[in-house]
Scaffold this motif. Structure first.
Motif, short mmCIF file in Angstrom:
data_model
loop_
_atom_site.label_atom_id
_atom_site.label_comp_id
_atom_site.label_asym_id
_atom_site.label_seq_id
_atom_site.Cartn_x
_atom_site.Cartn_y
_atom_site.Cartn_z
N LEU A 121 0.83 -1.20 0.00
CA LEU A 121 0.00 0.00 0.00
C LEU A 121 0.87 1.25 0.00
O LEU A 121 0.59 2.22 -0.73
N ALA A 122 1.93 1.25 0.80
CA ALA A 122 2.85 2.39 0.82
C ALA A 122 3.49 2.59 -0.55
O ALA A 122 3.68 3.74 -1.00
N SER A 123 3.79 1.50 -1.25
CA SER A 123 4.37 1.60 -2.59
C SER A 123 3.38 2.24 -3.55
O SER A 123 3.73 3.15 -4.33
N LEU A 124 2.13 1.79 -3.52
CA LEU A 124 1.10 2.33 -4.41
C LEU A 124 0.86 3.81 -4.13
O LEU A 124 0.77 4.63 -5.05
N ARG A 125 0.74 4.16 -2.85
CA ARG A 125 0.44 5.55 -2.50
C ARG A 125 1.64 6.46 -2.81
O ARG A 125 1.46 7.59 -3.26
N THR A 126 2.85 5.99 -2.57
CA THR A 126 4.02 6.80 -2.89
C THR A 126 4.14 6.99 -4.40
O THR A 126 4.43 8.09 -4.88
N ALA A 127 3.90 5.93 -5.16
CA ALA A 127 3.95 6.02 -6.62
C ALA A 127 2.93 7.02 -7.15
O ALA A 127 3.17 7.71 -8.14
N ALA A 128 1.78 7.09 -6.48
CA ALA A 128 0.74 8.04 -6.91
C ALA A 128 1.11 9.48 -6.58
O ALA A 128 0.60 10.41 -7.23
N ALA A 129 2.01 9.67 -5.61
CA ALA A 129 2.31 11.02 -5.14
C ALA A 129 3.57 11.63 -5.76
O ALA A 129 3.66 12.85 -5.89
N VAL A 130 4.55 10.79 -6.12
CA VAL A 130 5.83 11.33 -6.59
C VAL A 130 5.73 11.75 -8.05
O VAL A 130 4.86 11.28 -8.80
N THR A 131 6.64 12.63 -8.45
CA THR A 131 6.67 13.10 -9.83
C THR A 131 7.75 12.40 -10.65
O THR A 131 7.76 12.54 -11.88
N SER A 132 8.65 11.66 -10.02
CA SER A 132 9.72 10.99 -10.74
C SER A 132 9.17 9.83 -11.56
O SER A 132 8.13 9.25 -11.24
N GLU A 133 9.90 9.49 -12.63
CA GLU A 133 9.49 8.38 -13.50
C GLU A 133 9.76 7.06 -12.79
O GLU A 133 10.88 6.79 -12.35
N LEU A 134 8.75 6.23 -12.70
CA LEU A 134 8.88 4.92 -12.07
C LEU A 134 8.82 3.82 -13.13
O LEU A 134 8.10 3.95 -14.12
N GLY A 135 9.54 2.73 -12.85
CA GLY A 135 9.40 1.57 -13.72
C GLY A 135 8.08 0.87 -13.51
O GLY A 135 7.54 0.25 -14.43
N GLY A 136 7.56 0.95 -12.29
CA GLY A 136 6.29 0.32 -11.98
C GLY A 136 6.21 -0.05 -10.51
O GLY A 136 7.13 0.22 -9.73
#
Length: 301
Positions: A121-136
């Motif tokens: 859940l922390a991964s999903l919420r952090t991915a939704a909040a950050v502006t950096s490009e994520l691999g997934g």
């Protein structure tokens, strides 16, 4: 679903007598001191987050599998757990997410966040909040979806209640009890649970005060999770992995996640539980490598 075939485009990492080297370091992010475990290799960075009351050691079996295939990975103790600093007063999720976001900034582009339960859940919420490009994001049995009766009971009664009712338990017996309970709750078949990771989990509970501090925070974090899980909007690839015998976040919760993130992929592992990284690390590693390969080859969103 069948496990993906082994990938061969990763460079080998250092080994000692055939065993990949896992390096332990001290790290600091969002004001929290913590510990990281890492293996060298190629491929996009993988940042791995454990679940509630667990530690980075839960990823050791998968990290060894990844390292043997030449894939780099790092796991961390999240604030409040393992060898990390305790969380500050107030809501815990924002503190954990701030910690993860700062580590993510240092990790570089195309990082894949891999989380289990609370870490998912922390991964999903952090991915939704950050502006950096994520691999997934790879979310393994994410908290907040399909909570079982046991979780609902823990929200109201507290996980620590029954253990603390026992007037006197020697420390070694306390550790043994916690380790046995953890293996049974975390795994579809507790006999398959990685003994080293279970031991590392149990060693957090050396005294009754440790039970009260770590498990006693369960009701508060569960309430935070319930309020946060259905507000996700992501713009990166997401793979959800669920064990069909998950006793904590029931596999039916995958439907809720798919409704929330309709572009996600789902893999159900027959017969495995809430922490498949402890039962079938080679299979989890294969799924991670396959996901990494596919997202790297996909056009940017």
């Amino acid at each position: 679903m069948a496990m993906p075939s082994m990938l061969h485009d990763h460079r080998p990492c250092a080994v000692v007598r055939g065993t990949p080297v896992i390096t332990e370091r001290r790290v600091r992010a969002n004001g929290f001191r913590s510990r990281s475990l890492s293996v060298d290799g190629g491929g996009p960075p993988m940042l791995m987050l454990h679940g509630f009351s667990d530690t980075a050691d839960t990823w050791r079996p998968v990290m060894r599998e990844l390292a043997a295939r030449g894939q780099q990975a790092t796991a961390v103790d999240m604030p409040g757990y393992g060898r990390a600093d305790r969380t500050r007063p107030g809501a815990m999720l924002p503190q954990i997410e701030g910690f993860v976001a700062e580590l993510l900034e240092r990790s570089g582009p195309d990082t894949i966040l891999v989380g289990n339960s609370l870490g998912a859940l922390a991964s999903l919420r952090t991915a939704a909040a950050v502006t950096s490009e994520l691999g997934g994001v790879v979310a393994i049995s994410p908290a907040g979806f399909g909570h079982s009766r046991l979780i609902r009971y823990a929200e109201h009664a507290g996980l620590a209640t029954n253990l603390l009712r026992v007037p006197f338990v020697p420390n070694r017996l306390m550790e043994a009890m916690v380790g046995k309970a953890f293996a049974r709750m975390a795994c579809g078949n507790h006999a398959l649970a990685d003994a080293e990771a279970v031991k590392a989990y149990a060693e957090q509970f050396r005294q009754r005060a440790d039970v009260r501090r770590i498990l006693g925070a369960g009701p508060a974090i569960i309430r935070e999770i319930k309020a946060a899980a259905d507000t996700l909007t992501l713009d990166c690839p997401v793979l959800a992995i669920w064990g069909s015998r998950d006793r904590l976040t029931l596999v039916g919760g995958s439907e809720e996640l798919m409704d929330t993130l309709p572009d996600s992929e789902l893999v159900v592992l027959p017969g495995f539980g809430h922490c498949p990284q402890l039962e079938v690390p080679d299979g989890v590693a294969e799924l991670l490598l396959n996901f990494s390969s596919r997202t790297a080859a996909a056009p940017a969103r």
